[in-house]
Design an enzyme around this catalytic site. Structure first.
Site, PDB file in Angstrom:
ATOM      1  N   MET A   1       3.352  19.051  -5.965  1.00 38.71           N
ATOM      2  CA  MET A   1       4.129  18.265  -4.831  1.00 38.71           C
ATOM      3  C   MET A   1       5.546  18.702  -5.069  1.00 38.71           C
ATOM      4  SD  MET A   1       2.294  14.607  -4.287  1.00 38.71           S
ATOM      5  CE  MET A   1       3.136  13.776  -5.647  1.00 38.71           C
TER       6      MET A   1
ATOM      7  N   GLY B   1      -2.226  18.698 -15.214  1.00 37.25           N
ATOM      8  CA  GLY B   1      -1.581  18.558 -16.318  1.00 37.25           C
ATOM      9  C   GLY B   1      -2.094  17.327 -17.166  1.00 37.25           C
TER      10      GLY B   1
ATOM     11  N   LYS C   1      -0.643  15.101 -18.504  1.00 39.83           N
ATOM     12  CA  LYS C   1       0.074  13.971 -18.203  1.00 39.83           C
ATOM     13  C   LYS C   1      -0.489  12.773 -17.227  1.00 39.83           C
ATOM     14  CE  LYS C   1       3.434  11.695 -16.353  1.00 39.83           C
ATOM     15  NZ  LYS C   1       3.979  11.973 -14.915  1.00 39.83           N
TER      16      LYS C   1
ATOM     17  N   HIS D   1       5.291  21.912 -14.545  1.00 41.33           N
ATOM     18  CA  HIS D   1       4.644  22.687 -13.433  1.00 41.33           C
ATOM     19  C   HIS D   1       4.643  23.924 -13.916  1.00 41.33           C
ATOM     20  CE1 HIS D   1       6.252  19.377 -10.712  1.00 41.33           C
ATOM     21  NE2 HIS D   1       4.869  19.336 -10.365  1.00 41.33           N
TER      22      HIS D   1
ATOM     23  N   GLN E   1      -5.929  11.281 -13.234  1.00 39.78           N
ATOM     24  CA  GLN E   1      -6.087  12.324 -12.131  1.00 39.78           C
ATOM     25  C   GLN E   1      -7.015  13.684 -12.382  1.00 39.78           C
ATOM     26  OE1 GLN E   1      -3.100  13.709  -9.339  1.00 39.78           O
ATOM     27  NE2 GLN E   1      -2.732  15.200 -10.704  1.00 39.78           N
TER      28      GLN E   1
ATOM     29  N   TYR F   1       9.312  20.253  -6.671  1.00 41.48           N
ATOM     30  CA  TYR F   1      10.528  19.556  -7.380  1.00 41.48           C
ATOM     31  C   TYR F   1      10.083  19.963  -8.788  1.00 41.48           C
ATOM     32  CZ  TYR F   1      14.862  17.049  -7.854  1.00 41.48           C
ATOM     33  OH  TYR F   1      15.902  16.869  -8.055  1.00 41.48           O
TER      34      TYR F   1
HETATM   35  O1  PAF Z   1      -0.516  16.040  -9.543  1.00 37.42           O
HETATM   36  C1  PAF Z   1       0.138  16.154  -8.434  1.00 37.42           C
HETATM   37  O2  PAF Z   1       1.428  16.512  -8.245  1.00 37.42           O
HETATM   38  C2  PAF Z   1      -0.523  15.707  -7.256  1.00 37.42           C
HETATM   39  O3  PAF Z   1      -1.242  14.388  -7.355  1.00 37.42           O
HETATM   40  C3  PAF Z   1      -1.680  16.982  -6.685  1.00 37.42           C
HETATM   41  C4  PAF Z   1      -2.554  17.070  -7.672  1.00 37.42           C
HETATM   42  C5  PAF Z   1      -0.730  17.976  -6.229  1.00 37.42           C
HETATM   43  C6  PAF Z   1      -2.182  16.247  -5.298  1.00 37.42           C
HETATM   44  O4  PAF Z   1      -1.384  15.913  -4.330  1.00 37.42           O
END
Ligand code: PAF
Length: 277
Positions: free
Chosen positions: A27, A144, A146, A34, A150, A29
């Site tokens: 997303m 990640g 973290k 990242h 997810q 930033y």
């Molecule tokens: O982890 C994130 O940044 C978001 O949840 C993702 C996986 C890009 C989905 O929008």
């Protein structure tokens, strides 16, 4: 580096990419977390695609979708430096046209922890990630640790829906005092940034108690809560010691165990975890 905004352009470029293709959905930033994903993707694949899309579907009505930090120019400069091949930056209308009406729901593992605190969050995550996988057709995708739940949800979706790609989960990147890197750290003022260390301190306490032989999960959770409650800026959402596959809470700690927590520091909700093995 090619930057594309439409699904049609992304598909066209995809056909020209050399296999295997590594994909990092984000997303934007960017922070060090990242970068670790992007660098691993770069090291393992001749082609790297990164998406930047702040996905409205994964934010609740009272959450921070509109104020979520965005800095596409800085992100693109970083991606150029990291030798990314393609950046996919669709608009909300491109991903969710007005007649959009199909959703991906992963059950059970989404009922607990973040799923319980943020209803609809994982439906939004699973849907956008499934769409991105269909559009980018990656060989490998990088996430990640973290966001442990997810990663579990995405692995489950990929297995259940027979998606043909490998999911790679990279270790949490931490600042020198232990705070996990996160986009939402940008919301913390100086005092809150200092207070936020309590998340990692309480995870470290859990690890320490476990290595001293403590196996009573509720005792460890209670010790963690007591430590966090000493921090005046902190409000606990949950403290969990759970099976890392089912996310069911443990009575006795059996390894591997996912120790995770969500804590509000002031108004900023932060999450973190460690795996005890
Ligand atoms: O982890 C994130 O940044 C978001 O949840 C993702 C996986 C890009 C989905 O929008």
């Amino acid at each position: 580096m090619k930057v594309v905004e439409t699904i049609a352009e992304m598909r066209q470029l995809r056909e020209q990419l050399i296999e295997p293709v590594g994909f990092v959905p984000t997303m934007g930033y960017f922070h060090e977390g990242h970068l670790s994903l992007i660098r691993r993707a770069r090291a393992e694949n001749p082609s790297v695609v990164v998406s930047i899309f702040v996905n409205p579907a994964q934010f609740g009505p009272q959450e921070d979708f509109s104020s979520y930090p965005r800095d596409p120019q800085r992100d693109l400069a970083i991606l150029e430096k990291e030798k990314t091949d393609v950046v996919f930056m669709p608009s909300v209308a491109e991903m969710y046209p007005p007649d959009f009406d199909s959703w991906v729901e992963v059950s059970k593992v989404t009922e607990r922890l973040e799923g319980a605190s943020r209803p609809g969050h994982f439906r939004g995550v699973a849907t956008v990630v499934a769409k991105l996988f269909n559009i980018v057709q990656p060989t490998r995708a990088y996430f990640g640790q973290k966001d442990a739940q997810q990663a579990i949800v995405i692995k489950k979706m990929v297995a259940d829906l027979n998606m043909d790609l490998e999911i790679i989960v990279m270790p949490t990147v931490r600042d020198s005092d232990g705070l996990a890197t996160s986009t939402r750290n940008a919301y913390l003022n100086i005092e809150e940034r200092q207070a936020a260390i309590v998340l990692y301190k309480s995870l470290s306490l859990a690890q320490q108690l476990w290595s001293q032989g403590e196996r009573d999960a509720e005792h460890i959770r209670q010790q963690m809560r007591t430590l966090i409650q000493k921090e005046p800026l902190a409000t606990i959402d949950y403290v969990s010691i759970a099976d890392p596959e089912t996310l069911k809470e443990m009575d006795r700690v059996k390894t591997p165990a996912l120790v995770s927590l969500a804590v509000e520091i002031g108004k900023v909700r932060l999450i973190d975890n460690v795996v005890v093995e």
